[in-house]
Write a protein that holds these residues in place. Structure first.
Motif, mmCIF file in Angstrom:
data_model
loop_
_atom_site.group_PDB
_atom_site.id
_atom_site.type_symbol
_atom_site.label_atom_id
_atom_site.label_comp_id
_atom_site.label_asym_id
_atom_site.label_seq_id
_atom_site.Cartn_x
_atom_site.Cartn_y
_atom_site.Cartn_z
ATOM 1 N N PRO A 256 8.197 -2.836 27.252
ATOM 2 C CA PRO A 256 8.730 -3.920 26.438
ATOM 3 C C PRO A 256 7.711 -5.050 26.323
ATOM 4 C CG PRO A 256 9.580 -4.092 28.658
ATOM 5 C CD PRO A 256 8.681 -2.875 28.611
ATOM 6 N N GLY A 257 7.783 -5.798 25.235
ATOM 7 C CA GLY A 257 6.897 -6.935 25.057
ATOM 8 C C GLY A 257 7.514 -7.953 24.120
ATOM 9 N N SER A 258 6.870 -9.107 24.033
ATOM 10 C CA SER A 258 7.360 -10.148 23.132
ATOM 11 C C SER A 258 6.217 -11.054 22.706
ATOM 12 C CB SER A 258 8.452 -10.971 23.803
ATOM 13 O OG SER A 258 7.934 -11.667 24.917
ATOM 14 N N VAL A 259 6.419 -11.671 21.560
ATOM 15 C CA VAL A 259 5.554 -12.734 21.056
ATOM 16 C C VAL A 259 6.525 -13.869 20.766
ATOM 17 C CG1 VAL A 259 4.000 -13.470 19.226
ATOM 18 C CG2 VAL A 259 3.914 -11.109 20.046
ATOM 19 N N GLY A 260 6.605 -14.838 21.670
ATOM 20 C CA GLY A 260 7.634 -15.869 21.536
ATOM 21 C C GLY A 260 8.997 -15.201 21.592
ATOM 22 N N THR A 261 9.824 -15.408 20.562
ATOM 23 C CA THR A 261 11.150 -14.808 20.536
ATOM 24 C C THR A 261 11.185 -13.465 19.809
ATOM 25 O OG1 THR A 261 11.695 -16.085 18.552
ATOM 26 C CG2 THR A 261 12.355 -17.028 20.686
ATOM 27 N N PHE A 262 10.037 -12.983 19.327
ATOM 28 C CA PHE A 262 9.953 -11.674 18.683
ATOM 29 C C PHE A 262 9.854 -10.618 19.771
ATOM 30 C CE2 PHE A 262 7.324 -8.177 17.031
ATOM 31 C CZ PHE A 262 8.018 -7.837 15.880
ATOM 32 N N ARG A 263 10.815 -9.714 19.810
ATOM 33 C CA ARG A 263 10.842 -8.689 20.856
ATOM 34 C C ARG A 263 10.481 -7.320 20.301
ATOM 35 N NH1 ARG A 263 13.922 -10.030 25.645
ATOM 36 N NH2 ARG A 263 14.060 -12.284 25.633
ATOM 37 N N TYR A 264 9.732 -6.558 21.100
ATOM 38 C CA TYR A 264 9.413 -5.184 20.734
ATOM 39 C C TYR A 264 9.446 -4.301 21.976
ATOM 40 C CZ TYR A 264 4.621 -6.134 22.366
ATOM 41 O OH TYR A 264 3.522 -6.472 23.115
ATOM 42 N N ARG A 265 9.505 -2.989 21.743
ATOM 43 C CA ARG A 265 9.619 -2.027 22.837
ATOM 44 C C ARG A 265 8.947 -0.738 22.391
ATOM 45 N NH1 ARG A 265 14.517 1.500 24.292
ATOM 46 N NH2 ARG A 265 14.601 1.443 26.552
ATOM 47 N N LEU A 266 8.141 -0.150 23.269
ATOM 48 C CA LEU A 266 7.486 1.129 23.003
ATOM 49 C C LEU A 266 8.014 2.157 23.992
ATOM 50 C CD1 LEU A 266 3.794 -0.116 22.689
ATOM 51 C CD2 LEU A 266 5.504 0.101 20.883
ATOM 52 N N VAL A 267 8.335 3.352 23.501
ATOM 53 C CA VAL A 267 8.832 4.441 24.353
ATOM 54 C C VAL A 267 8.010 5.680 24.045
ATOM 55 C CG1 VAL A 267 10.818 5.875 24.943
ATOM 56 C CG2 VAL A 267 11.170 3.479 24.313
ATOM 57 N N ARG A 268 7.379 6.234 25.089
ATOM 58 C CA ARG A 268 6.536 7.419 24.889
ATOM 59 C C ARG A 268 7.358 8.692 25.010
ATOM 60 N NH1 ARG A 268 3.788 7.122 30.771
ATOM 61 N NH2 ARG A 268 5.315 8.428 31.810
ATOM 62 N N VAL B 82 11.759 -2.978 17.180
ATOM 63 C CA VAL B 82 11.809 -4.439 17.183
ATOM 64 C C VAL B 82 13.278 -4.827 17.146
ATOM 65 C CG1 VAL B 82 9.557 -4.753 16.098
ATOM 66 C CG2 VAL B 82 11.573 -4.614 14.661
ATOM 67 N N TYR B 83 13.594 -5.966 17.762
ATOM 68 C CA TYR B 83 14.995 -6.373 17.864
ATOM 69 C C TYR B 83 15.080 -7.866 18.093
ATOM 70 C CZ TYR B 83 13.744 -5.700 22.794
ATOM 71 O OH TYR B 83 13.112 -5.741 24.014
ATOM 72 N N GLU B 84 16.302 -8.390 18.023
ATOM 73 C CA GLU B 84 16.489 -9.829 18.173
ATOM 74 C C GLU B 84 16.210 -10.287 19.602
ATOM 75 O OE1 GLU B 84 20.840 -8.228 18.238
ATOM 76 O OE2 GLU B 84 18.943 -7.610 17.391
ATOM 77 N N ASN B 85 16.168 -11.596 19.801
ATOM 78 C CA ASN B 85 15.810 -12.204 21.081
ATOM 79 C C ASN B 85 16.953 -12.079 22.089
ATOM 80 O OD1 ASN B 85 14.268 -13.579 22.944
ATOM 81 N ND2 ASN B 85 14.944 -15.576 22.252
ATOM 82 N N ILE B 86 17.145 -10.857 22.568
ATOM 83 C CA ILE B 86 18.171 -10.520 23.550
ATOM 84 C C ILE B 86 17.687 -9.235 24.224
ATOM 85 C CG2 ILE B 86 19.534 -9.114 21.956
ATOM 86 C CD1 ILE B 86 22.049 -10.353 23.225
ATOM 87 N N CYS B 87 18.295 -8.828 25.304
ATOM 88 C CA CYS B 87 17.851 -7.579 25.933
ATOM 89 C C CYS B 87 18.122 -6.406 24.993
ATOM 90 C CB CYS B 87 18.534 -7.381 27.281
ATOM 91 S SG CYS B 87 20.280 -7.032 27.208
ATOM 92 N N PHE B 88 17.278 -5.394 25.061
ATOM 93 C CA PHE B 88 17.353 -4.254 24.152
ATOM 94 C C PHE B 88 18.730 -3.598 24.195
ATOM 95 C CE2 PHE B 88 16.781 0.219 23.023
ATOM 96 C CZ PHE B 88 16.160 0.097 21.794
ATOM 97 N N GLU B 89 19.301 -3.478 25.381
ATOM 98 C CA GLU B 89 20.578 -2.789 25.541
ATOM 99 C C GLU B 89 21.719 -3.497 24.807
ATOM 100 O OE1 GLU B 89 17.699 -1.437 28.319
ATOM 101 O OE2 GLU B 89 18.404 -3.478 28.002
ATOM 102 N N LYS B 90 21.599 -4.795 24.573
ATOM 103 C CA LYS B 90 22.649 -5.544 23.880
ATOM 104 C C LYS B 90 22.302 -5.860 22.430
ATOM 105 C CE LYS B 90 24.749 -7.442 27.918
ATOM 106 N NZ LYS B 90 25.698 -8.423 28.363
ATOM 107 N N ALA B 91 21.099 -5.498 22.006
ATOM 108 C CA ALA B 91 20.651 -5.802 20.642
ATOM 109 C C ALA B 91 21.463 -5.011 19.625
ATOM 110 C CB ALA B 91 19.173 -5.498 20.499
ATOM 111 N N LYS B 92 21.712 -5.634 18.479
ATOM 112 C CA LYS B 92 22.467 -4.983 17.406
ATOM 113 C C LYS B 92 21.611 -4.743 16.178
ATOM 114 C CE LYS B 92 26.817 -6.668 18.971
ATOM 115 N NZ LYS B 92 27.832 -7.596 18.980
ATOM 116 N N HIS B 93 20.520 -5.477 16.038
ATOM 117 C CA HIS B 93 19.658 -5.365 14.857
ATOM 118 C C HIS B 93 18.312 -4.789 15.267
ATOM 119 C CE1 HIS B 93 22.686 -7.595 12.736
ATOM 120 N NE2 HIS B 93 22.666 -8.498 13.692
ATOM 121 N N ILE B 94 18.308 -3.483 15.493
ATOM 122 C CA ILE B 94 17.115 -2.779 15.960
ATOM 123 C C ILE B 94 16.500 -1.996 14.803
ATOM 124 C CG2 ILE B 94 16.234 -1.032 17.549
ATOM 125 C CD1 ILE B 94 18.706 -1.663 19.330
#
Length: 98
Positions: free
Chosen positions: A23-35, A48-60
């Motif tokens: 997982p990573g972020s640039v300010g409030t921009f969140r991203y996640r890489l899965v191999r 990419v998803y909203e500024n919340i934990c991935f498990e609770k994100a709704k706009h992925i």
């Protein structure tokens, strides 16, 4: 004017080797890489998803890329595009309140 640096320059072939989920972020921009698979043969799923934990994100938004040098360049370009579209705010524990 000083040239802007790529905030995703650290995303190279070695990042997916370090952990299955990165997982990573640039300010409030969140991203996640899965191999998935091995370098040179597998894929890396970028989200990419909203500024919340991935498990609770709704706009992925998610896209899969080959785990190759070219694929890593495509991930960086995709993340930069999404950063432009979604924008970011400086990270603040207080949510911007003084």
């Amino acid at each position: 004017m000083e040239e802007e640096k790529d905030p995703f320059a650290l995303i190279t072939m070695t990042i997916p080797k370090r952990a299955p989920v990165f997982p990573g972020s640039v300010g409030t921009f969140r991203y996640r890489l899965v191999r998935d698979g091995k370098a040179g043969e597998g894929t890396v799923q970028a989200s990419v998803y909203e500024n919340i934990c991935f498990e609770k994100a709704k706009h992925i938004e998610t896209e899969s890329f080959p785990w190759t040098e070219e694929g890593m360049a495509q991930i960086r370009a995709w993340l930069n595009q999404k950063l432009q579209e979604r924008g970011t705010q400086p990270f603040s524990i207080l949510g911007g309140r003084d």
